[in-house]
Write a protein that holds these residues in place. Structure first.
Motif: not given
Length: 643
Positions: A70-94
């Motif tokens: 609900d609070d919008r978290l925007i990464w700039d640039v997106g290659h910083q976002a691997y840890p974010h992906k792991i914590l947001t429901g995508r660890r099984d596909r990481i």
């Protein structure tokens, strides 16, 4: 298969809401496990490593304090976002990261509700966050927009354009300045953390607003403004910086240690609850934090191949041929030795473009302007107008950001700026955001522009030499990512005649007009067509503009089928050939013309060979195209001439 790291606490976190059950004391362990997991993941997939390791604690703290998505978290640039992906429901596909059908290496709206904005190019986060914040404000909806900007993204003018308009977002906007190269602030410690916590606290902000209100009522306007300015400068002196951001309308907090959760959490909580706004939190981090090889060589571990976790050694295959970027760099050095007027400009990609090689030979004639492609192009135009011979080396996908400058500052004035366009065509794991699909279309439409495409590394060296000697207006060469074909490079380069292609193979029935490195696939297709009794001509056209009209006319008159092939989108080389054939009336007599180019889609990341096969730009696709054209052709041929 190696054993996965032991991550008992991380195993309990699938989405950020799961973190809310943890105590703040447990977050340190969670961050350590997240760092271990990320290192293990990238060691098996390759990708961006250093930037993600630098934001581990920041990622944990942001998701813990704020109410994402609900609070919008925007990464700039997106290659910083691997840890974010792991914590947001995508660890099984990481571990499918950057592979065909797997997760993107950048944030992507279609991938997760936790990715509110795609960010593969830099410096967009603040503008987008203002949009989210103002939309919530207009709709009277709760929710903040948090932009995390760093890794060089603040060197682009767009970030400052956005900050200049941030006031309209009010306290719904939070900007995290991730200072990961120590370019802005010195090392920070406990005193700075204490001041940041104090100055971002609700009590201080309420007291500040109350004093401002009293001063505004009790003092005449000049004195009240002076008092407010004095307060800003006093805080700037206490905190070690921030005056620039205050002038742009932000309440500045920092710098604080981005790896110390005890410092981060209270400041983020204060900012979350603040009525003051917009807020900018200056966080100092270290690229590669927590992994010794990446800490020691952050440039080499920014983007990596698969690697051994223990030693840090990357599993790089032995190159069979030099990379195109290095061929360009070496060719430019040779030209630089011949001509002191030659200078090189790059926009934060010295090693990616080969300009780093030129820099070692001619440091005074090399300019890295940061992530500022617009400035790079107009800077080059100024150099050219003053008699220098500038080479502006920029990835195709990044040159798009400077198109207005290419048109107005270069092409209209007919200035001899030389554009070296790296990463032309498809780029594999980096996907559609980094593919060089559009440069021929957007450059060849411009009057005065010469557009070349190298078919191999020797051709690239010849084209660099041709560009160096070309003073009649702007000129560009495009070439792909990766290794060349292994051909020998001439000791002395050849100056190519502008607008002239050459015949690689002579035939009678089928003519393949190739632009760029699809030439090798064209030759494979010609071999297959010969087995079917179809005599095939191959022309390496070299130039998308100006076209070799004489050669095209001859091939159109003497062949039954004419196929163009290029590593670019519709509107490029093939479109220009079709337009010219139509203008000349050469399609009226039954000539079968087919154009092979990238499909009208944004192709997802995958192995480059698979990407080109899917795009219909490999040898089997050429053969199929020719056979389809012949099945629909009723015009006969006699002696190599249309009957």
């Amino acid at each position: 298969m190696t054993q996965r790291p032991h991550t008992p606490l991380l195993d309990t976190v699938n989405v950020p809401a799961d973190m809310k059950r943890l105590s703040q004391e447990q977050l340190r362990q969670l961050a350590d496990e997240l760092r271990t997991e990320m290192i293990d993941v990238v060691s098996t997939t390759g990708g961006h490593l250093g930037a993600g390791l630098g934001v581990i604690e920041l990622t944990v703290a942001l998701h813990y304090v704020f109410d994402t998505p609900d609070d919008r978290l925007i990464w700039d640039v997106g290659h910083q976002a691997y840890p974010h992906k792991i914590l947001t429901g995508r660890r099984d596909r990481i571990r499918s990261l950057r592979q065909g059908g797997g997760l993107s290496g950048f944030t992507k709206r279609a991938e997760s509700e936790y990715d509110p904005f795609g960010a593969a190019h830099s410096s967009t986060s603040i503008s987008a966050a203002i949009g989210f914040a103002v939309a919530n404000k207009l709709k009277d909806q709760p929710g903040k927009a948090i932009a995390v900007i760093g890794d060089g993204s603040m060197s682009a003018g767009m970030a400052y354009e956005a900050m200049n308009n941030a006031a309209q977002a009010g306290n719904r906007l939070v900007v995290i300045l991730n200072d990961n190269d120590m370019s802005i602030a010195p090392p920070v410690g406990a005193l700075s953390a204490y001041l940041s916590r104090l100055l971002s606290s609700r009590k201080f902000l309420e007291l500040r607003e109350a004093i401002k209100g009293i001063a505004k009522k009790a003092l005449p306007p000049p004195l009240s403004r002076a008092a407010a300015r004095a307060e800003e400068y006093a805080r700037g002196m206490a905190q070690g910086g921030g005056t620039l951001f205050e002038e742009l309308g932000f309440y500045y907090v920092g710098p604080i240690d981005g790896h110390n959760l005890e410092h981060l959490l209270p400041v983020l909580e204060n900012v979350r609850d603040a009525a003051e706004g917009p807020m900018l939190i200056h966080v100092v981090t270290q690229k590669g934090k927590g992994y010794a090889p990446a800490e020691a060589a952050p440039d080499k571990y920014h983007g990596v191949q698969k690697f051994d976790v223990i030693s840090g050694a990357q599993h790089k295959s032995t190159p069979k041929a030099p990379a195109y970027q290095n061929v360009f760099g070496d060719a430019l050095i040779a030209e630089g030795k011949r001509d002191p007027r030659i200078v090189a400009i790059t926009a934060a990609m010295p090693s990616g473009t080969g300009v780093d090689r030129f820099n070692k030979a001619f440091p005074d004639r090399t300019f890295d302007v940061g992530i500022a492609e617009q400035h790079a192009v107009t800077f080059a135009a100024g150099l050219a107008a003053q008699g220098m011979r500038p080479f502006c080396a920029i990835y195709s996908t990044f040159l798009q950001r400077a198109y207005d400058q290419v048109v107005h500052d270069v092409a209209i004035q007919n200035l001899p700026v030389r554009f070296a366009i790296d990463r032309a065509g498809l780029v594999g794991a980096d996907g559609c955001t980094h593919a060089g699909a559009f440069d021929v279309a957007y450059l060849a439409t411009l009057p005065n522009m010469v557009v070349m495409a190298a078919s191999d590394e020797n051709e690239l060296a010849n084209m660099v030499h041709t560009m160096a000697l070309h003073d009649d207006g702007p000129i560009a060469v495009r070439y792909p990512r990766g290794e060349g074909t292994g051909v020998a490079i001439q000791a002395v380069p050849t100056r190519l005649p502008i607008g002239k292609g050459h015949i690689v193979r002579e035939g009678k029935t089928v003519a393949i007009l190739s632009l760029g490195t699809r030439l090798q696939e064209a030759e494979k297709a010609a071999d297959e067509l010969e087995t079917k009794g179809l005599s095939t001509t191959i022309a390496d056209m070299r130039f998308a503009k100006p076209l070799d009209q004489e050669l095209i006319r001859r091939l159109a008159a003497t062949h039954e089928v004419l196929v163009t092939i290029e590593e670019g989108a519709a509107g490029g080389f093939g479109a220009h050939v079709l337009t010219w054939l139509s203008d000349e009336g050469l399609t009226d007599a039954g000539l079968k013309v087919r154009t092979l180019r990238l499909p009208d889609i944004f192709q997802d990341h995958d192995n480059p060979a698979k990407q080109y096969a899917e795009a219909g730009l490999d040898a089997p696709a050429i053969v199929a195209t020719v056979l389809e054209a012949l099945r629909h052709n009723s015009v006969g041929f006699v002696g190599g001439q249309r009957a």
